[in-house]
Design a protein around this motif. Structure first.
Motif, PDB file in Angstrom:
ATOM      1  N   VAL A  48     -13.831   2.704  -3.026  1.00 43.26           N
ATOM      2  CA  VAL A  48     -13.079   1.294  -3.031  1.00 43.26           C
ATOM      3  C   VAL A  48     -13.306   0.545  -4.254  1.00 43.26           C
ATOM      4  O   VAL A  48     -12.476   0.058  -4.799  1.00 43.26           O
ATOM      5  CB  VAL A  48     -13.420   0.584  -1.688  1.00 43.26           C
ATOM      6  N   MET A  49     -14.636   0.463  -4.565  1.00 42.43           N
ATOM      7  CA  MET A  49     -14.829  -0.439  -5.776  1.00 42.43           C
ATOM      8  C   MET A  49     -14.145   0.197  -7.012  1.00 42.43           C
ATOM      9  O   MET A  49     -13.568  -0.344  -7.711  1.00 42.43           O
ATOM     10  CB  MET A  49     -16.520  -0.363  -6.190  1.00 42.43           C
ATOM     11  N   LEU A  50     -14.104   1.521  -7.204  1.00 45.30           N
ATOM     12  CA  LEU A  50     -13.710   2.310  -8.256  1.00 45.30           C
ATOM     13  C   LEU A  50     -12.071   2.122  -8.260  1.00 45.30           C
ATOM     14  O   LEU A  50     -11.270   1.669  -9.312  1.00 45.30           O
ATOM     15  CB  LEU A  50     -13.696   3.617  -8.301  1.00 45.30           C
ATOM     16  N   LEU A  51     -11.450   2.173  -7.038  1.00 49.62           N
ATOM     17  CA  LEU A  51      -9.884   1.730  -7.117  1.00 49.62           C
ATOM     18  C   LEU A  51      -9.522   0.239  -7.374  1.00 49.62           C
ATOM     19  O   LEU A  51      -8.664   0.159  -8.083  1.00 49.62           O
ATOM     20  CB  LEU A  51      -9.465   2.194  -5.677  1.00 49.62           C
ATOM     21  N   LYS A  52     -10.554  -0.533  -6.641  1.00 49.13           N
ATOM     22  CA  LYS A  52     -10.218  -1.864  -7.364  1.00 49.13           C
ATOM     23  C   LYS A  52     -10.246  -2.257  -8.887  1.00 49.13           C
ATOM     24  O   LYS A  52      -9.404  -2.830  -9.436  1.00 49.13           O
ATOM     25  CB  LYS A  52     -11.327  -2.948  -6.665  1.00 49.13           C
ATOM     26  N   LYS A  53     -11.160  -1.550  -9.339  1.00 47.84           N
ATOM     27  CA  LYS A  53     -11.350  -1.744 -10.889  1.00 47.84           C
ATOM     28  C   LYS A  53     -10.070  -1.092 -11.644  1.00 47.84           C
ATOM     29  O   LYS A  53      -9.526  -1.715 -12.566  1.00 47.84           O
ATOM     30  CB  LYS A  53     -12.595  -0.957 -11.494  1.00 47.84           C
ATOM     31  N   MET A  54      -9.758   0.126 -11.210  1.00 49.05           N
ATOM     32  CA  MET A  54      -8.535   0.663 -11.615  1.00 49.05           C
ATOM     33  C   MET A  54      -7.310   0.019 -11.397  1.00 49.05           C
ATOM     34  O   MET A  54      -6.607  -0.119 -12.358  1.00 49.05           O
ATOM     35  CB  MET A  54      -8.373   2.351 -11.031  1.00 49.05           C
ATOM     36  N   LYS A  55      -6.953  -0.708 -10.204  1.00 51.88           N
ATOM     37  CA  LYS A  55      -6.183  -1.810 -10.137  1.00 51.88           C
ATOM     38  C   LYS A  55      -5.876  -2.645 -11.137  1.00 51.88           C
ATOM     39  O   LYS A  55      -5.085  -3.033 -11.646  1.00 51.88           O
ATOM     40  CB  LYS A  55      -5.927  -2.237  -8.725  1.00 51.88           C
ATOM     41  N   SER A  56      -7.084  -3.293 -11.457  1.00 53.71           N
ATOM     42  CA  SER A  56      -7.354  -4.457 -12.252  1.00 53.71           C
ATOM     43  C   SER A  56      -7.110  -4.051 -13.588  1.00 53.71           C
ATOM     44  O   SER A  56      -6.132  -4.595 -14.314  1.00 53.71           O
ATOM     45  CB  SER A  56      -8.811  -5.413 -12.122  1.00 53.71           C
ATOM     46  N   GLU A  57      -7.347  -2.862 -14.017  1.00 55.39           N
ATOM     47  CA  GLU A  57      -6.900  -2.393 -15.278  1.00 55.39           C
ATOM     48  C   GLU A  57      -5.594  -2.070 -15.527  1.00 55.39           C
ATOM     49  O   GLU A  57      -4.996  -2.229 -16.653  1.00 55.39           O
ATOM     50  CB  GLU A  57      -7.899  -1.050 -15.869  1.00 55.39           C
ATOM     51  N   LEU A  58      -5.055  -1.483 -14.403  1.00 54.35           N
ATOM     52  CA  LEU A  58      -3.485  -1.360 -14.721  1.00 54.35           C
ATOM     53  C   LEU A  58      -2.730  -2.541 -14.558  1.00 54.35           C
ATOM     54  O   LEU A  58      -1.645  -2.694 -15.017  1.00 54.35           O
ATOM     55  CB  LEU A  58      -3.235  -0.597 -13.456  1.00 54.35           C
ATOM     56  N   GLU A  59      -3.188  -3.610 -13.546  1.00 59.39           N
ATOM     57  CA  GLU A  59      -2.373  -4.694 -13.802  1.00 59.39           C
ATOM     58  C   GLU A  59      -2.653  -5.560 -15.345  1.00 59.39           C
ATOM     59  O   GLU A  59      -1.610  -5.871 -15.882  1.00 59.39           O
ATOM     60  CB  GLU A  59      -3.109  -5.756 -12.775  1.00 59.39           C
ATOM     61  N   GLU A  60      -3.741  -5.280 -15.852  1.00 55.32           N
ATOM     62  CA  GLU A  60      -3.831  -5.834 -17.228  1.00 55.32           C
ATOM     63  C   GLU A  60      -2.885  -5.182 -18.411  1.00 55.32           C
ATOM     64  O   GLU A  60      -2.424  -5.741 -19.192  1.00 55.32           O
ATOM     65  CB  GLU A  60      -5.256  -5.703 -17.794  1.00 55.32           C
TER      66      GLU A  60
END
Length: 103
Positions: A48-60
């Protein structure tokens, strides 16, 4: 490498771009791998932590690409107007010269 060197300057930017992409992928895999193996958290929490980080990177990245797209659209519209005006002016000038030569 000699083959690529003799092919000219067009090959070098493509290879540099590929190397940059590969380096970025390796860096992300290393970072995400360390997060997945973080002690003290359950496997679900780590994912879950990894998916949240990936989501923030993709949004950026999406935000940066959106800005770049807006700039490109503006450039295309401006460039199209300028070229259209230049073509119309050239056509008018050709007609003037043709009339002058025939007159």
């Amino acid at each position: 490498r000699l083959l690529f060197a003799s092919a000219g300057l067009l090959v070098a930017p493509a290879l540099a771009g590929q190397q940059g992409t590969v380096a970025r992928q390796q860096a992300l895999e290393k970072a995400w791998g360390s997060e997945l193996s973080a002690p003290g958290k359950s496997p679900v929490q780590r994912v879950v932590m990894l998916l949240k980080k990936m989501k923030s990177e993709l949004e950026e990245e999406a935000s940066k690409e959106s800005e770049m797209y807006d700039k490109m659209v503006c450039w295309c519209e401006t460039n199209e107007k300028q070229k259209t005006e230049a073509i119309e002016e050239a056509k008018a000038h050709i007609e003037e010269l043709t009339a002058f030569l025939e007159g």
